[in-house]
Scaffold this motif. Structure first.
Motif, PDB file in Angstrom:
ATOM      1  N   PHE A  61      17.323 -27.081   4.198  1.00 48.69           N
ATOM      2  CA  PHE A  61      17.289 -28.426   4.763  1.00 48.69           C
ATOM      3  C   PHE A  61      18.680 -29.047   4.671  1.00 48.69           C
ATOM      4  N   VAL A  62      19.281 -29.283   5.843  1.00 44.36           N
ATOM      5  CA  VAL A  62      20.600 -29.915   5.935  1.00 44.36           C
ATOM      6  C   VAL A  62      20.415 -31.329   6.474  1.00 44.36           C
ATOM      7  N   LEU A  63      20.952 -32.297   5.761  1.00 43.63           N
ATOM      8  CA  LEU A  63      20.838 -33.695   6.166  1.00 43.63           C
ATOM      9  C   LEU A  63      22.180 -34.233   6.640  1.00 43.63           C
ATOM     10  N   LEU A  81      17.156 -31.092  -0.612  1.00 41.57           N
ATOM     11  CA  LEU A  81      18.237 -30.799   0.323  1.00 41.57           C
ATOM     12  C   LEU A  81      18.968 -29.522  -0.075  1.00 41.57           C
ATOM     13  N   SER A  82      19.396 -28.793   0.930  1.00 34.59           N
ATOM     14  CA  SER A  82      20.268 -27.640   0.736  1.00 34.59           C
ATOM     15  C   SER A  82      21.711 -28.075   0.951  1.00 34.59           C
ATOM     16  N   PHE A 107      22.514 -22.120  -1.110  1.00 34.19           N
ATOM     17  CA  PHE A 107      22.854 -22.289   0.307  1.00 34.19           C
ATOM     18  C   PHE A 107      24.316 -21.920   0.559  1.00 34.19           C
ATOM     19  N   ALA A 108      25.198 -22.337  -0.336  1.00 38.12           N
ATOM     20  CA  ALA A 108      26.629 -22.030  -0.187  1.00 38.12           C
ATOM     21  C   ALA A 108      26.866 -20.523  -0.152  1.00 38.12           C
ATOM     22  N   SER A 109      26.075 -19.774  -0.900  1.00 37.69           N
ATOM     23  CA  SER A 109      26.247 -18.316  -0.920  1.00 37.69           C
ATOM     24  C   SER A 109      25.768 -17.657   0.367  1.00 37.69           C
TER      25      SER A 109
END
Length: 163
Positions: A61-63, A81-82, A107-109
């Protein structure tokens, strides 16, 4: 190889139809990108409600908080949130041309930088570093804008603590 996407329906005021969100998630759905608020009509989405749906289905989930960062409280963890993306020049009172994002480690990985180069901390390498924040900092940073945003964040924090 293409990317499939689905638009989530909303009413005439821009409010997401939360009841249909879950039905729109497909087996190959990996990511949901939602604007927290509209800069056209001002409608805000219930990100905690959306976050619980996306968490249930293991969807990142990107906001987009361009309209709300610094104006409304956003609980990153509670909203599942991701990533939280923001601009510095609106509610955060910073200069134009600065923005950023906050990512979970997981998520960053999973994501790769769109632009690479000017590897900064590893100048001897042609590869972008894998560690944060360097992984997503290609080229020369705009230090005046970073200092400007830092000053505005200190101002907001001081003002908020004084209330």
């Amino acid at each position: 190889m293409g990317i499939e996407y689905t638009k989530i329906p909303c009413d005439i005021y821009g409010q997401i139809d939360y009841e249909c969100v879950e039905n729109l998630i497909k087996p190959n759905t990996k990511l949901a990108v939602i604007s927290h608020a509209s800069n056209v009509c001002g409608t805000m989405q219930d990100i905690e409600r959306l976050g619980s749906i996306f968490k249930k289905h293991n969807v990142y989930f990107v906001l987009d908080s361009a309209q709300t960062a610094g104006v409304f409280d956003i609980d990153f963890k509670k909203s599942n949130l991701s990533a939280l993306c923001f601009t510095g020049h609106k509610g955060l009172l910073g200069p134009q041309g600065i923005g950023g994002f906050i990512l979970t480690t997981d998520f960053a990985s999973k994501i790769k930088p769109l632009i690479e180069g000017g590897t900064g901390s590893l100048s001897e390498s042609e590869e972008q570093p894998e560690y944060l924040p360097d992984k997503f900092e290609a080229g020369t940073l705009c230090l005046p804008a970073i200092y400007g945003l830092n000053a505005s964040l200190k101002y907001i924090k001081k003002k908020h603590q004084g209330q």
